[in-house]
Scaffold this motif. Structure first.
Motif, short mmCIF file in Angstrom:
data_model
loop_
_atom_site.label_atom_id
_atom_site.label_comp_id
_atom_site.label_asym_id
_atom_site.label_seq_id
_atom_site.Cartn_x
_atom_site.Cartn_y
_atom_site.Cartn_z
N ASN A 1067 -206.69 4.76 -103.29
CA ASN A 1067 -207.41 5.97 -103.70
C ASN A 1067 -208.58 5.63 -104.62
OD1 ASN A 1067 -204.39 7.98 -103.94
ND2 ASN A 1067 -205.70 7.56 -102.21
N TRP A 1068 -208.42 4.60 -105.42
CA TRP A 1068 -209.51 4.18 -106.32
C TRP A 1068 -210.76 3.81 -105.52
CZ3 TRP A 1068 -210.72 3.97 -111.41
CH2 TRP A 1068 -211.75 3.11 -111.80
N TYR A 1069 -210.51 3.09 -104.41
CA TYR A 1069 -211.63 2.65 -103.59
C TYR A 1069 -211.97 3.66 -102.50
CZ TYR A 1069 -211.16 -1.97 -105.72
OH TYR A 1069 -211.12 -3.02 -106.62
N GLY A 1070 -211.11 4.65 -102.28
CA GLY A 1070 -211.34 5.58 -101.18
C GLY A 1070 -211.02 4.96 -99.84
N ALA A 1071 -210.22 3.90 -99.84
CA ALA A 1071 -209.87 3.20 -98.60
C ALA A 1071 -208.40 3.49 -98.26
CB ALA A 1071 -210.08 1.70 -98.76
N ILE A 1072 -208.08 3.44 -96.97
CA ILE A 1072 -206.71 3.63 -96.50
C ILE A 1072 -206.42 2.56 -95.46
CG2 ILE A 1072 -205.08 5.16 -95.31
CD1 ILE A 1072 -205.83 6.25 -97.98
N PRO A 1073 -205.42 1.72 -95.66
CA PRO A 1073 -205.08 0.71 -94.63
C PRO A 1073 -204.77 1.36 -93.29
CG PRO A 1073 -204.03 0.17 -96.70
CD PRO A 1073 -204.63 1.54 -96.88
N CYS A 1074 -204.87 0.57 -92.25
CA CYS A 1074 -204.79 1.10 -90.89
C CYS A 1074 -203.35 1.43 -90.48
CB CYS A 1074 -205.41 0.10 -89.91
SG CYS A 1074 -204.45 -1.43 -89.78
N GLN A 1075 -203.24 2.01 -89.29
CA GLN A 1075 -201.95 2.46 -88.77
C GLN A 1075 -200.95 1.31 -88.63
OE1 GLN A 1075 -200.88 5.47 -88.27
NE2 GLN A 1075 -199.95 5.80 -86.27
N MET A 1076 -201.40 0.16 -88.15
CA MET A 1076 -200.50 -0.97 -87.96
C MET A 1076 -199.91 -1.43 -89.28
SD MET A 1076 -199.05 -2.98 -85.82
CE MET A 1076 -199.90 -3.29 -84.28
N ASP A 1077 -200.70 -1.36 -90.35
CA ASP A 1077 -200.18 -1.75 -91.66
C ASP A 1077 -198.99 -0.87 -92.04
OD1 ASP A 1077 -202.21 -3.55 -91.72
OD2 ASP A 1077 -203.46 -2.46 -93.16
N TYR A 1078 -199.11 0.42 -91.82
CA TYR A 1078 -198.01 1.33 -92.16
C TYR A 1078 -196.79 1.11 -91.28
CZ TYR A 1078 -200.87 3.97 -95.42
OH TYR A 1078 -201.62 4.34 -96.50
N LEU A 1079 -197.04 0.81 -89.99
CA LEU A 1079 -195.91 0.54 -89.11
C LEU A 1079 -195.14 -0.71 -89.57
CD1 LEU A 1079 -197.44 1.26 -85.58
CD2 LEU A 1079 -195.60 2.52 -86.72
N PHE A 1080 -195.88 -1.71 -90.05
CA PHE A 1080 -195.22 -2.93 -90.50
C PHE A 1080 -194.51 -2.73 -91.85
CE2 PHE A 1080 -196.42 -5.38 -87.04
CZ PHE A 1080 -195.93 -6.67 -87.17
N ILE A 1081 -195.04 -1.82 -92.66
CA ILE A 1081 -194.38 -1.54 -93.93
C ILE A 1081 -193.11 -0.71 -93.72
CG2 ILE A 1081 -194.56 -0.35 -96.15
CD1 ILE A 1081 -197.56 -1.04 -96.13
N ASP A 1082 -193.29 0.46 -93.11
CA ASP A 1082 -192.18 1.41 -93.00
C ASP A 1082 -191.26 1.13 -91.83
OD1 ASP A 1082 -192.93 3.06 -95.21
OD2 ASP A 1082 -194.56 3.85 -94.00
N GLY A 1083 -191.76 0.46 -90.82
CA GLY A 1083 -190.93 0.16 -89.67
C GLY A 1083 -190.31 -1.21 -89.74
N VAL A 1084 -191.16 -2.24 -89.65
CA VAL A 1084 -190.66 -3.61 -89.55
C VAL A 1084 -189.96 -4.06 -90.84
CG1 VAL A 1084 -191.31 -6.02 -89.19
CG2 VAL A 1084 -192.42 -4.20 -87.87
N ALA A 1085 -190.64 -3.93 -91.98
CA ALA A 1085 -190.10 -4.47 -93.23
C ALA A 1085 -188.87 -3.70 -93.71
CB ALA A 1085 -191.18 -4.48 -94.31
N VAL A 1086 -189.00 -2.40 -93.84
CA VAL A 1086 -187.89 -1.61 -94.38
C VAL A 1086 -186.66 -1.72 -93.51
CG1 VAL A 1086 -187.11 0.73 -94.90
CG2 VAL A 1086 -189.37 -0.01 -95.62
N LEU A 1087 -186.84 -1.62 -92.20
CA LEU A 1087 -185.68 -1.63 -91.30
C LEU A 1087 -185.06 -3.02 -91.18
CD1 LEU A 1087 -186.79 0.79 -88.44
CD2 LEU A 1087 -185.40 1.26 -90.45
N SER A 1088 -185.89 -4.01 -90.85
CA SER A 1088 -185.31 -5.34 -90.60
C SER A 1088 -184.77 -5.97 -91.87
CB SER A 1088 -186.37 -6.25 -89.96
OG SER A 1088 -187.46 -6.45 -90.84
N LEU A 1089 -185.56 -5.93 -92.96
CA LEU A 1089 -185.11 -6.56 -94.19
C LEU A 1089 -184.00 -5.74 -94.86
CD1 LEU A 1089 -188.55 -7.70 -95.65
CD2 LEU A 1089 -186.89 -9.04 -94.33
N GLY A 1090 -184.16 -4.42 -94.87
CA GLY A 1090 -183.13 -3.58 -95.48
C GLY A 1090 -181.79 -3.75 -94.79
N TYR A 1091 -181.82 -3.87 -93.46
CA TYR A 1091 -180.58 -4.09 -92.72
C TYR A 1091 -180.01 -5.48 -93.00
CZ TYR A 1091 -177.78 -5.53 -88.67
OH TYR A 1091 -176.80 -6.04 -87.88
N SER A 1092 -180.87 -6.49 -92.96
CA SER A 1092 -180.41 -7.87 -93.10
C SER A 1092 -179.86 -8.15 -94.50
CB SER A 1092 -181.54 -8.84 -92.79
OG SER A 1092 -182.03 -8.63 -91.49
#
Length: 1305
Positions: A1067-1092
């Motif tokens: 928000n400071w820069y007015g920038a928002i990371p792309c869709q793939m970044d969010y998929l890797f955060i909320d999908g890949v990382a949370v699910l795979s690491l949280g499960y493991s």
């Protein structure tokens, strides 16, 4: 670059003039219909509430209250005053019966079979609810107007949901799905026309939904009653029940914050909002009796009072024998009408109710409301993924909930016809129609549908389903004298318990067995045990109290971030409407307080239960696994738990006359040598052999003997034959030796814990009557004449016990040949067991299980204090305690027992054998041995009698932590031991075979029954291996599960804190990371690491420390805050390093549109922010799973290690590789976003207004950034390993020790 959405075209504009906007403004017909409907509902509900208030003013209604004080401890003013009590009289069984309104009905039942009900106001009878539970009952009736208003409110909920779907349809109509950068981000707004109007409608709808659905969830059990009229119970169609919560707080030493929150809750939350509420429909029987079921119990409504339906056949055995002719059909039907069918009234709830119970909770509503924003704000796929996770988690929870319900339903399921005597004729009836007082015929291989008292015959039963004890037990005909208490050992030997199986009915399965029904339904022993599963006491762990505080702290932090985000968005110059800014701010809130946070504290326990099951340990309540991780004291039964199930019969030690030691011309009686049956029965004194052959309660089941293990081994050793009685030709059991000598057992007095003896009267072939009495050697001495006691009697007996023998005494006397059998049967037991002649000591060897010593030593290494709580004598307990290392060999043990004056005296156990130990009072013992007790060089043992005296005097409170052996303890005394430790704030475990340990197993925080059953109603845990090593396994898994749960909790906390920095910097820069970044955060990382993370296995050995159970403890706070502070510093370092790069050009946010967030990731800032925080985030999963004193190192968690390595490697390649279509998926700044031919709308406008093109992020910077990321990982790993779990933590633990109670292990 390409791939960004280029449509659809806005509806109703010059771009698409053919599209017609459906709702151009809020004065349109559609919105007006909705608003009118809302006003209609509001007016209707207001009118009903006004009518309800007017009705209550004219007809005041007060709840019927059970309990003397309000939930907050003060007296209650708004309760129904006690009506004048009706005249009551006591019937022959000592129970109260109604005398006024039900006199006519009672007269039909007969004097001996009156239906007993417990009046609400009667404290000594009372409701059969948990002890001291405060309950109130309020009647309600339905009215048509109220039901219409309630239906309208339900339609409001449906209306809000439909409007939300309409908003989503408007948002995404004709959206494009053409790749990762074009995943249905926006539609043509064909309903509301513009994004601004769509956003305004959504915001209004969301705020209304928050208030509406939160209210429904908080008051979900009371909402329907808001639209019913309170009324007298006599008019009630429904009864609203409020019951005070029955809680046990397991956290004694809590932080000041928890104390403060407790006081705030007491002040702000009304007591009646802290209890359990339920509204129950009133049912009516065929005869018009009105009743309802609460916690499995039936309550009768009679006028404006309540009674618990209950029937008591009698208090004495004689009263049961008086009604042994059976019931009439009319009486049985009347009882059935009053008491209800003979069944446990539990059915799995309807599927729709399971969904409602799971989804309508505060956190579920929070999750749904948060993800509803994501689904609306162009995060359709990411939001849909996370919403799917919530639904999948809910589905799994519902599945497990229903599986547990069906498992309980399977326990309660039963189908059988029963032979019942009605109207003087034997007939078959369905088991549901049984009532107390029915006379039934017991058959072999029959699972019992109710509790019964045997009035004719004998049975062999398998009670493993009830107690966990696999050994068949024999049940006998009830005597005609004495008080009947089925819960005592005396009453239990004549009682057939519901849920157990009759293996054999009658002697040899030939004679008829009759029994009277004593209890049905939830009043049976099985019903009472099932009620502890269906309505358990709620245990509040420390983290249960602290989790709301953590959530509140996170909300406060999120509120600050909310404000900062708003400021940053106004400051960065980005063009966006207020709804967009609000949505970005809410995103920080939603991810700071993760919707998965409560799940994190439970998931580790579920995986632990699976691992325990694979080891043969079954758990019916996974939350108890974490509680087991905090156990400090573990109590053990001795026989069958620490030692083998069987006892080896060593032999006997009879008496001889020593002429050489004669005094006053009379030979002295001394002990002879120990003689073993293996050496030949002929070598043993004939009188002793007769006692071994007859003084028992052994019977046959097929080809095997059944009964008490000691008696079975004793009788089997002499090789005699047993001919069971119970037939007309042979009413009494007979034993026969190989020479044909016959001894008839004409009377048997069963073993009683209070007497510690059993006795028989036998008749030999010559007609002479003999009394044989067997029991504890102390009791046999009391019952024997002084002249028959051999020299050094106690010394010898205790010497055997100290050598590991289970020692009994045997005595005898002759009654001659003149007494008739009727005279013998009429003699009191006291007379029969008086003035006996001592005959012999009976010696049994009680050997340790092979793994007991290793288990006890492992518990000591794990800082768990082991105690022995046994029904055996103290000397044998002392021997076993030494053998299994529960008591060290250099430790002196003092035994407390009562002297002849009834006072507690203490004596060293080893010196007792020599009769030379110093006898001390409790005061003197503490003076002499106080330092030894403090230093662990002296420990205590107490007998049951001494224990009860010490409890009465209050001395036991001082001695509790020094007492190791509790001997000669009854089942009730065992419960007291567990309770005493629980009351000190200690987490207590209990391990037993389920026989006489049931009460203690249920009282402990973690009871482990050694049983062959997969699931026992006796305790939360069951071990099929019957090994004490299961205790160590349970504690290992408990500690690991608790540590794993906290690791997942910290992982999600770091996730929230990291995401807040992620969002704020963006928000400071007015920038928002792309869709793939969010998929890797909320999908890949949370699910795979949280499960493991949950797959980490426990350490192979118990450590000397226990995991913390405090979310706010210094270790967890230091771990989370330390990592977060380090991470924030590295974010600042990396961003500062980015700013000094010569090719860096700041993202021109003023040329961007905030709602088009998918266009805001083409810049250096997004790359640096994403990779910095993503590396930190995924590494925190590894750091929190490093392994510790409780879990194996992370290298053995192959899935976590593999997932982390794969993600780190992939992200490293994505960062370091030159630009390609692959790296473009993440919009890495290796691509020249601000190049001469840029396709980014923002950079195109920037260049058009005079901005100069710039180069892509060079490889050298990306490589330096990668090294900084790795440095970041090393620093946070070092913080966790060196400070949080390493030398610094050990020093602080030593410098500031825990304030929990200290005792010797």
């Amino acid at each position: 670059m390409g791939g960004y959405p280029r449509g659809p075209l806005p509806c109703g504009t010059v771009y698409d003039p053919t599209c017609k906007i459906r709702i151009p403004n809020m004065t349109h017909g559609g919105p007006l219909v909705v608003f009118s409907f809302w006003v209609l509902v509001f007016v209707a509900c207001s009118l009903f509430q006004m009518y309800k208030a007017w009705h209550l003013k004219r007809h005041p209604v007060y709840p019927v209250v059970r309990g003397g004080a309000a939930a907050d401890g003060s007296s209650m003013s708004s309760v129904k005053s006690k009506p004048e009590k009706k005249n009551k009289k006591k019937n022959s069984s000592g129970s109260f019966t109604r005398d006024d309104t039900t006199k006519e009905a009672d007269s039909e039942l007969g004097a001996a079979t009156q239906v007993v009900v417990n009046v609400v106001e009667e404290e000594e009878e009372g409701f059969k609810l948990k002890e001291q539970q405060h309950v109130q009952f309020t009647g309600y009736k339905s009215v048509v107007f109220g039901e219409i208003c309630y239906g309208l409110c339900l339609l409001i909920s449906l209306n809000l949901f439909c409007i939300y779907l309409l908003v989503l349809l408007d948002t995404y109509n004709k959206c494009q799905v053409r790749g990762i950068d074009n995943l249905c981000f926006f539609g043509n707004n064909f309903i509301f026309g513009t994004y601004r109007r769509n956003g305004t409608v959504f915001f209004s709808l969301w705020c209304i939904s928050v208030v509406w659905f939160t209210t429904w969830v908080v008051f979900k059990r009371d909402v329907h009653n808001w639209f019913r009229l309170p009324c007298r119970l006599s008019q009630a169609q429904f009864v609203h029940v409020w019951a005070q919560d029955q809680l046990e707080i397991l956290s004694i030493n809590v932080t000041m914050v928890v104390h403060f929150v407790r006081k705030v809750k007491e002040k702000l939350i009304h007591p009646y909002q802290r209890g359990y509420t339920e509204t129950i429909k009133v049912a009516t029987t065929k005869s018009g009796k009105r009743h309802f079921l609460f916690q499995g119990q039936r309550y009768l409504i009679e006028e404006d009072s309540l009674h618990r339906a209950h029937f008591q056949v009698g208090d004495t055995f004689a009263e049961f024998h008086q009604v042994s002719q059976g019931l009439s059909t009319k009486v049985a039907e009347l009882r059935l009408e009053t008491l209800g069918p003979n069944e446990v009234p539990f059915r799995p709830e309807p599927f729709w109710k399971s969904i409602v119970e799971e989804m309508f909770t505060l956190f579920k509503v929070y999750q749904i409301l948060i993800y509803s924003i994501w689904l609306w704000f162009a995060y359709l796929f990411v939001g849909g993924l996370l919403f799917s996770i919530v639904l999948i988690a809910a589905a799994i929870t519902i599945f497990n909930r229903r599986r547990s319900q069906f498992a309980i339903a399977k326990l309660t399921a039963y189908a059988s016809d029963v032979d019942v005597r009605r109207d003087g004729v034997w007939t078959k009836v369905d088991f549901r129609l049984l009532v107390p007082g029915d006379l039934v015929r017991v058959r072999s291989s029959w699972s019992l549908p109710c509790d019964l008292l045997i009035i004719q015959g004998v049975c062999v039963c398998n009670e493993s389903n009830l107690t966990g004890e696999a050994m068949p037990v024999q049940k006998y005909q009830a005597p005609e004298k004495g008080h009947y208490e089925p819960d005592t050992s005396r009453g239990a030997r004549h009682t057939l318990f519901s849920g157990t199986e009759v293996l054999q009915a009658g002697a040899g399965g030939t004679s008829e067995v009759k029994a009277i029904v004593t209890a049905t339904g939830m009043d049976t022993s099985k019903g009472k045990l099932l009620s502890t599963i269906l309505f358990p006491e709620q245990m509040i762990f420390k983290y249960d109290e602290e989790l709301p505080i953590v959530v509140l702290m996170l909300l406060c932090y999120a509120a600050v971030c909310f404000a900062l985000s708003l400021v940053f968005q106004y400051r960065n110059g980005q063009h966006s409407i207020w709804v967009t800014k609000w949505s970005y701010c809410i995103a920080i809130l939603s991810q700071t307080v993760s919707p998965l946070l409560p799940v994190a504290l439970e998931i580790g326990q579920i995986y632990a239960s699976v691992r325990l099951k694979n080891r043969g340990i079954f758990c019916v309540n996974p939350k108890r696994i974490a509680i087991a991780g905090k156990i400090r004291v573990f109590c053990f039964d001795k026989t069958g738990t620490l030692t083998k199930n069987g006892l080896d019969f060593i032999g006997v030690q009879g008496v001889v006359k020593d002429v050489d030691a004669a005094a006053d011309g009379q030979p002295t009686i001394v002990f002879g040598a120990v003689q073993s049956p293996q050496s030949g029965v002929d070598m043993i004194d004939k009188l002793v052999v007769q006692g071994l052959a007859t003084c028992h309660a052994v019977t046959r089941f097929g080809d095997q003997f059944v009964g008490n293990e000691v008696e079975v081994k004793m009788f089997s050793a002499i090789g005699w034959e047993l001919l069971e009685g119970g037939t007309e030709s042979q009413p009494n059991p007979i034993v026969v030796n190989e020479n044909g000598e016959r001894y008839t057992i004409v009377r048997r007095n069963e073993f009683e814990h209070s007497r510690a003896t059993m006795s028989v009267v036998v008749q030999d072939s010559a007609g002479e009557l003999h009394v044989f009495c067997k029991g504890s050697f102390e009791k046999i001495q009391e019952h024997s004449t002084e002249g028959s006691i051999p020299l050094g009697y106690l010394q010898t007996a205790k010497d055997h016990a100290l050598g590991g023998c289970y020692v009994l005494g045997l005595s005898h006397k002759s009654l001659g040949t003149n007494l008739t059998l009727d005279a013998v049967k009429s003699m009191s037991r006291d007379n029969l067991e008086r003035d006996l002649t001592f005959v012999s000591l009976l010696l049994f060897r009680n050997e340790l299980k092979k793994d007991t010593r290793a288990a006890i030593e492992a518990l000591r290494e794990g800082q768990v204090r082991s105690l022995m709580v046994t029904g055996d004598n103290a000397q044998c307990g002392f021997y076993i305690a030494k053998e299994c290392a529960m008591v060290a060999h250099h430790v002196q043990v003092l035994l407390a027992d009562l002297n002849e004056a009834g006072s507690v005296v203490w004596q060293p156990m080893v010196s007792m054998a020599a009769e030379s130990g110093q006898v001390l009072s409790t005061v003197d013992m503490l003076k002499v041995h106080g330092k030894g007790l403090e230093g662990g060089l002296t420990e205590l043992a107490v007998t049951g009698k001494a224990f009860n005296v010490l409890c009465k005097t209050g001395d036991m409170n001082q001695l509790l932590y020094y007492t190791r052996i509790f001997a000669r303890f009854t089942p009730e005394d065992k419960v007291k031991v567990v309770t005493l430790h629980r009351d000190r704030g200690l987490v207590v475990g209990m391990c037993g075979d389920g026989g006489n340990d049931c009460g203690a197993l249920r009282s402990a925080h973690a009871g482990l029954a050694l049983s062959e059953a997969e699931a026992s109603v006796v305790s939360p845990f069951t071990s099929k291996s019957k090994s004490v090593a299961s205790v160590v396994e349970l504690l290992r898994e408990g500690r690991a599960a608790l540590h794993t749960s906290f690791a997942c909790y910290k992982f999600l906390i770091i996730y929230g804190l990291s995401f807040s920095i992620f969002k704020l910097t963006a928000n400071w820069y007015g920038a928002i990371p792309c869709q793939m970044d969010y998929l890797f955060i909320d999908g890949v990382a949370v699910l795979s690491l949280g499960y493991s993370m949950n797959l980490s296995n426990p350490q192979k050995k118990l450590s000397q420390i226990r995991p913390t159970s405090s979310l706010l403890g210094p270790q967890n706070v230091a771990s989370v805050l330390g990592l977060w502070i380090v991470n924030v510093l590295f974010v600042l370092i990396n961003l500062s390093y980015m700013h000094i790069q010569p090719d860096y050009v700041k993202w021109p946010a003023k040329y961007s549109e905030g709602e088009s967030w998918w266009l805001l990731g083409d810049n250096w800032e997004s790359t640096v922010i994403f990779f910095t925080i993503y590396f930190q985030f995924i590494t925190s999963a590894m750091v929190f799973s490093f392994g510790s004193a409780f879990r194996r190192p992370v290298v053995f968690n192959y899935r976590l290690l593999g997932a982390w390595t794969a993600i780190i490697t992939l992200m490293s390649f994505v960062l370091l590789l030159p630009h390609s279509s692959f790296t473009h998926l993440w919009h890495v700044a290796s691509e020249d976003f601000n190049g001469p031919n840029s396709t980014s709308p923002v950079w195109i406008q920037y260049q058009a207004l005079g901005g100069a093109p710039s180069a892509a992020m060079p490889f050298s910077f990306r490589l330096h950034l990668w090294f900084l990321l790795l440095t970041n990982l090393v620093v946070i790993a070092s913080w966790q390993k060196a400070v949080v779990e390493g030398p610094v933590a050990k020093f602080l633990r030593y410098r500031y020790p825990s304030s929990t109670p200290k005792f010797n292990l």
